[in-house]
Design a protein around this motif. Structure first.
Motif, mmCIF file in Angstrom:
data_model
loop_
_atom_site.group_PDB
_atom_site.id
_atom_site.type_symbol
_atom_site.label_atom_id
_atom_site.label_comp_id
_atom_site.label_asym_id
_atom_site.label_seq_id
_atom_site.Cartn_x
_atom_site.Cartn_y
_atom_site.Cartn_z
ATOM 1 N N GLU A 17 34.946 39.476 40.160
ATOM 2 C CA GLU A 17 35.842 38.517 41.179
ATOM 3 C C GLU A 17 34.393 37.566 41.637
ATOM 4 N N GLN A 18 33.265 38.119 41.868
ATOM 5 C CA GLN A 18 32.192 37.350 42.484
ATOM 6 C C GLN A 18 31.726 36.104 41.343
ATOM 7 N N VAL A 20 33.396 35.437 38.809
ATOM 8 C CA VAL A 20 34.432 34.037 38.320
ATOM 9 C C VAL A 20 34.484 33.165 39.638
ATOM 10 N N SER A 21 34.373 33.496 40.820
ATOM 11 C CA SER A 21 34.212 32.668 41.942
ATOM 12 C C SER A 21 33.096 31.646 41.715
ATOM 13 N N VAL A 23 31.881 30.568 39.204
ATOM 14 C CA VAL A 23 32.156 29.685 37.953
ATOM 15 C C VAL A 23 33.151 28.814 38.803
ATOM 16 N N ASP A 24 34.117 29.269 39.546
ATOM 17 C CA ASP A 24 35.040 28.023 40.047
ATOM 18 C C ASP A 24 34.210 26.985 41.000
ATOM 19 N N GLU A 25 33.295 27.575 41.761
ATOM 20 C CA GLU A 25 32.542 26.388 42.551
ATOM 21 C C GLU A 25 31.418 25.634 41.629
ATOM 22 N N VAL A 27 32.409 24.589 38.572
ATOM 23 C CA VAL A 27 33.250 23.555 38.133
ATOM 24 C C VAL A 27 33.908 22.343 39.106
ATOM 25 N N ALA A 28 33.982 23.089 40.328
ATOM 26 C CA ALA A 28 34.628 22.037 41.226
ATOM 27 C C ALA A 28 33.314 21.089 41.526
ATOM 28 N N SER A 29 32.145 21.656 41.659
ATOM 29 C CA SER A 29 30.968 20.865 41.993
ATOM 30 C C SER A 29 30.764 19.747 41.118
ATOM 31 N N SER A 31 32.797 18.479 39.060
ATOM 32 C CA SER A 31 34.040 17.294 38.900
ATOM 33 C C SER A 31 33.508 16.482 40.014
#
Length: 77
Positions: A17-18, A20-21, A23-25, A27-29, A31
């Motif tokens: 989970e850490q 994946v979190s 990776v999400d950050e 990707v958002a950065s 963008s």
């Protein structure tokens, strides 16, 4: 390469989970960065991210003059 866990043996550590979190950050950065680059007329950037889980050998590799904490094994390759 980034890694979570070694030398963690806690089954409740939520390492996947850490990861994946993170990776999400990323990707958002990216963008946000690409929006700012487009406004300035610059090219956008693209990245690829892979996640893999499994057993590894973790530890210090090297010599007395140059030591590095790293991971070895099929999971890393």
């Amino acid at each position: 390469m980034a890694f979570w866990g070694p030398p963690c043996t806690d089954p409740d550590a939520h390492l996947v989970e850490q990861a994946v979190s993170a990776v999400d950050e990323i990707v958002a950065s990216l963008s946000d960065l690409n929006r700012r680059r487009q406004i300035k007329g610059l090219l956008t950037m693209q990245i690829r991210i892979g996640l893999h889980t499994g057993p590894v050998h973790a530890g210090n590799i090297g010599s007395a003059s140059r030591m590095n904490y790293t991971l070895l094994g099929f999971t890393v390759n």
